[in-house]
Design an enzyme around this catalytic site. Structure first.
Site, PDB file in Angstrom:
ATOM      1  N   HIS A 217       0.818  -1.212   0.000  1.00 39.06           N
ATOM      2  CA  HIS A 217       0.000   0.000   0.000  1.00 39.06           C
ATOM      3  C   HIS A 217       0.856   1.267   0.000  1.00 39.06           C
ATOM      4  O   HIS A 217       2.045   1.229   0.302  1.00 39.06           O
ATOM      5  CB  HIS A 217      -0.904   0.035   1.237  1.00 39.06           C
ATOM      6  CG  HIS A 217      -2.116  -0.848   1.107  1.00 39.06           C
ATOM      7  ND1 HIS A 217      -2.084  -2.193   1.363  1.00 39.06           N
ATOM      8  CD2 HIS A 217      -3.397  -0.559   0.737  1.00 39.06           C
ATOM      9  CE1 HIS A 217      -3.285  -2.708   1.168  1.00 39.06           C
ATOM     10  NE2 HIS A 217      -4.096  -1.742   0.782  1.00 39.06           N
TER      11      HIS A 217
ATOM     12  N   LYS B  37      -1.055   4.943   4.616  1.00 44.97           N
ATOM     13  CA  LYS B  37      -2.056   4.056   5.213  1.00 44.97           C
ATOM     14  C   LYS B  37      -1.827   3.936   6.720  1.00 44.97           C
ATOM     15  O   LYS B  37      -0.702   3.707   7.171  1.00 44.97           O
ATOM     16  CB  LYS B  37      -2.003   2.676   4.552  1.00 44.97           C
ATOM     17  CG  LYS B  37      -3.047   1.717   5.086  1.00 44.97           C
ATOM     18  CD  LYS B  37      -3.233   0.503   4.200  1.00 44.97           C
ATOM     19  CE  LYS B  37      -4.226  -0.490   4.789  1.00 44.97           C
ATOM     20  NZ  LYS B  37      -5.535   0.085   5.132  1.00 44.97           N
TER      21      LYS B  37
HETATM   22  N1  LIG Z   1     -12.992  -0.921   1.804  1.00 45.83           N
HETATM   23  C1  LIG Z   1     -12.238  -0.398   0.829  1.00 45.83           C
HETATM   24  O1  LIG Z   1     -12.344  -0.772  -0.347  1.00 45.83           O
HETATM   25  C2  LIG Z   1     -11.269   0.673   1.175  1.00 45.83           C
HETATM   26  C3  LIG Z   1     -11.121   1.035   2.474  1.00 45.83           C
HETATM   27  N2  LIG Z   1     -10.238   2.001   2.818  1.00 45.83           N
HETATM   28  C4  LIG Z   1     -10.234   2.358   4.234  1.00 45.83           C
HETATM   29  O2  LIG Z   1     -10.962   3.575   4.364  1.00 45.83           O
HETATM   30  C5  LIG Z   1     -10.445   4.340   5.441  1.00 45.83           C
HETATM   31  C6  LIG Z   1     -10.069   5.726   4.922  1.00 45.83           C
HETATM   32  O3  LIG Z   1      -8.974   5.603   4.038  1.00 45.83           O
HETATM   33  P1  LIG Z   1      -8.353   6.896   3.344  1.00 45.83           P
HETATM   34  O4  LIG Z   1      -9.413   7.633   2.600  1.00 45.83           O
HETATM   35  O5  LIG Z   1      -7.143   6.447   2.618  1.00 45.83           O
HETATM   36  O6  LIG Z   1      -7.928   7.752   4.634  1.00 45.83           O
HETATM   37  P2  LIG Z   1      -7.776   9.339   4.772  1.00 45.83           P
HETATM   38  O7  LIG Z   1      -6.956   9.557   6.003  1.00 45.83           O
HETATM   39  O8  LIG Z   1      -7.340   9.941   3.489  1.00 45.83           O
HETATM   40  O9  LIG Z   1      -9.282   9.836   5.035  1.00 45.83           O
HETATM   41  C7  LIG Z   1      -9.973   9.693   6.244  1.00 45.83           C
HETATM   42  C8  LIG Z   1     -10.757  10.984   6.442  1.00 45.83           C
HETATM   43  O10 LIG Z   1     -11.699  10.795   7.494  1.00 45.83           O
HETATM   44  C9  LIG Z   1     -11.736  11.991   8.255  1.00 45.83           C
HETATM   45  N3  LIG Z   1     -12.359  11.707   9.543  1.00 45.83           N
HETATM   46  C10 LIG Z   1     -11.776  11.199  10.671  1.00 45.83           C
HETATM   47  N4  LIG Z   1     -12.715  11.068  11.623  1.00 45.83           N
HETATM   48  C11 LIG Z   1     -13.891  11.496  11.113  1.00 45.83           C
HETATM   49  C12 LIG Z   1     -15.219  11.581  11.602  1.00 45.83           C
HETATM   50  N5  LIG Z   1     -15.528  11.240  12.859  1.00 45.83           N
HETATM   51  N6  LIG Z   1     -16.191  12.054  10.774  1.00 45.83           N
HETATM   52  C13 LIG Z   1     -15.906  12.413   9.518  1.00 45.83           C
HETATM   53  N7  LIG Z   1     -14.654  12.345   8.978  1.00 45.83           N
HETATM   54  C14 LIG Z   1     -13.669  11.891   9.775  1.00 45.83           C
HETATM   55  C15 LIG Z   1     -10.284  12.447   8.301  1.00 45.83           C
HETATM   56  O11 LIG Z   1     -10.170  13.802   8.654  1.00 45.83           O
HETATM   57  C16 LIG Z   1      -9.868  12.162   6.861  1.00 45.83           C
HETATM   58  O12 LIG Z   1     -10.158  13.265   6.015  1.00 45.83           O
HETATM   59  C17 LIG Z   1      -9.260   3.522   5.996  1.00 45.83           C
HETATM   60  O13 LIG Z   1      -9.699   2.746   7.084  1.00 45.83           O
HETATM   61  C18 LIG Z   1      -8.859   2.649   4.821  1.00 45.83           C
HETATM   62  O14 LIG Z   1      -8.216   1.477   5.201  1.00 45.83           O
HETATM   63  C19 LIG Z   1      -9.459   2.629   1.897  1.00 45.83           C
HETATM   64  C20 LIG Z   1      -9.536   2.280   0.584  1.00 45.83           C
HETATM   65  C21 LIG Z   1     -10.436   1.280   0.106  1.00 45.83           C
HETATM   66  O1  LIG Z   2      -6.083   2.135   3.195  1.00 45.35           O
HETATM   67  C1  LIG Z   2      -6.219   1.764   1.999  1.00 45.35           C
HETATM   68  O2  LIG Z   2      -5.716   2.371   1.059  1.00 45.35           O
HETATM   69  C2  LIG Z   2      -7.002   0.540   1.747  1.00 45.35           C
HETATM   70  N1  LIG Z   2      -7.596  -0.024   2.749  1.00 45.35           N
HETATM   71  C3  LIG Z   2      -8.390  -1.194   2.694  1.00 45.35           C
HETATM   72  C4  LIG Z   2      -7.745  -2.306   3.479  1.00 45.35           C
HETATM   73  O3  LIG Z   2      -7.136  -2.030   4.520  1.00 45.35           O
HETATM   74  O4  LIG Z   2      -7.879  -3.479   3.080  1.00 45.35           O
HETATM   75  C5  LIG Z   2      -8.755  -1.597   1.277  1.00 45.35           C
HETATM   76  C6  LIG Z   2      -7.652  -1.379   0.275  1.00 45.35           C
HETATM   77  O5  LIG Z   2      -6.650  -2.309   0.518  1.00 45.35           O
HETATM   78  C7  LIG Z   2      -7.117   0.042   0.369  1.00 45.35           C
END
Ligand SMILES: NC(=O)C1=CN([C@@H]2O[C@H](COP(=O)(O)OP(=O)(O)OC[C@H]3O[C@@H](n4cnc5c(N)ncnc54)[C@H](O)[C@@H]3O)[C@@H](O)[C@H]2O)C=CC1
Ligand SMILES: O=C(O)C1=N[C@H](C(=O)O)C[C@H](O)C1
Length: 250
Positions: free
Chosen positions: A135, A139
């Protein structure tokens, strides 16, 4: 037909900003709220949100879900950090809010979901298996939710097939050199500038190996899965774990 009223939490983040664009571009949805970490949760009720998409952080997601379920708002959750204990708490919240649905998707990418399914199918045929997730360096968590889920599915399949523990003659190793043990499967996490989200599942047996690899090259790869979740969750009360449940894979 009236449009689904959708809110995005974590709207300024990497995934959340992509989700805002995807919801705005969907003909059957209306983006009614886009919350950052400073915004009060009652913005959701004030805006009349029917479905909330949570793409925040593991330390924020439970509070968000508590609010959503107390107010009958369905939730599509991509945020990671799900332990059995947290899932149990969530089941309790759902029991008190019958008719409300929550989808937790460790990965919204169709290819990633298929990787997990293929790995689960291959697991019983191979003596050895290791998972490597790769990643971007921003992350927050390791291993990824996807890698943890993949290893868990492999572990379950190995147990169902009565496979013994994997062969591994290594007796001396620096801490972490053999990765984390998730359900008997070593999981390794790489953080590298330039990457988005990638995973390899390596299987090995006498004279052959099988590698299943998935690459998310852009966060747009997650959006069809997010939109599918938003469409399906209002008609699916209770907890759904994994987007595969909405993909008719069998
Ligand atoms: N299921 C999937 O396919 C995917 C899941 N993810 C997951 O999604 C999550 C976010 O990932 P990213 O966007 O890369 O992180 P990021 O750090 O870019 O975004 C998270 C955002 O949430 C905000 N935030 C924190 N607490 C909050 C609250 N109580 N209310 C509203 N906003 C709040 C932060 O200020 C930040 O802007 C992680 O847990 C990541 O692992 C990421 C990519 C794909
Ligand atoms: O944080 C990310 O970027 C991602 N988070 C998810 C995970 O922890 O599996 C999904 C994807 O891998 C991207």
């Amino acid at each position: 037909m009236s449009k689904l009223r959708v809110a995005v939490l974590g709207a300024k983040g990497r995934m959340g900003s992509e989700a805002v664009r995807a919801v705005e571009g969907a003909d059957d949805m209306e983006l009614v709220a886009a919350l950052g970490s400073e915004d009060p949760r009652n913005t959701l009720t004030d805006a009349g949100a029917q479905v909330a998409v949570d793409l925040t952080r593991p330390d924020a997601v439970m509070g968000n879900l508590e609010f959503c379920l107390a107010n009958g708002i369905h939730a599509v959750v991509g945020t990671t950090g799900w332990t059995e204990e947290r899932l149990e708490t969530l089941r309790g919240l759902l029991a008190a809010s019958p008719g409300t649905g929550v989808l937790i998707a460790p990965n919204f990418g169709i290819g990633a979901v298929l990787t997990m399914r293929f790995a689960q199918q291959a697991a019983r045929f191979f003596e050895s298996v290791e998972v490597v997730e790769l990643h971007h360096p921003n992350k927050a968590d390791a291993p990824s939710g996807t890698a943890a889920r993949t290893a868990q599915l492999i572990g379950e399949a190995r147990r169902a097939a009565d496979l013994p523990a994997q062969p591994d003659a290594t007796t001396t190793a620096l801490d972490g050199a053999r990765g984390a043990d998730v359900d008997g499967v070593p999981v390794h996490a790489v953080r590298l500038r330039g990457l988005v989200a990638h995973q390899e599942v390596l299987f090995g047996d006498e004279g052959e190996t099988l590698t299943i690899r998935h690459d998310s090259l852009h966060r747009s790869s997650f959006m069809p899965g997010v939109l599918l979740g938003v469409r399906r969750v209002p008609e699916t009360p209770g907890l759904t774990f994994g987007l595969e449940n909405f993909l008719d894979l069998d």
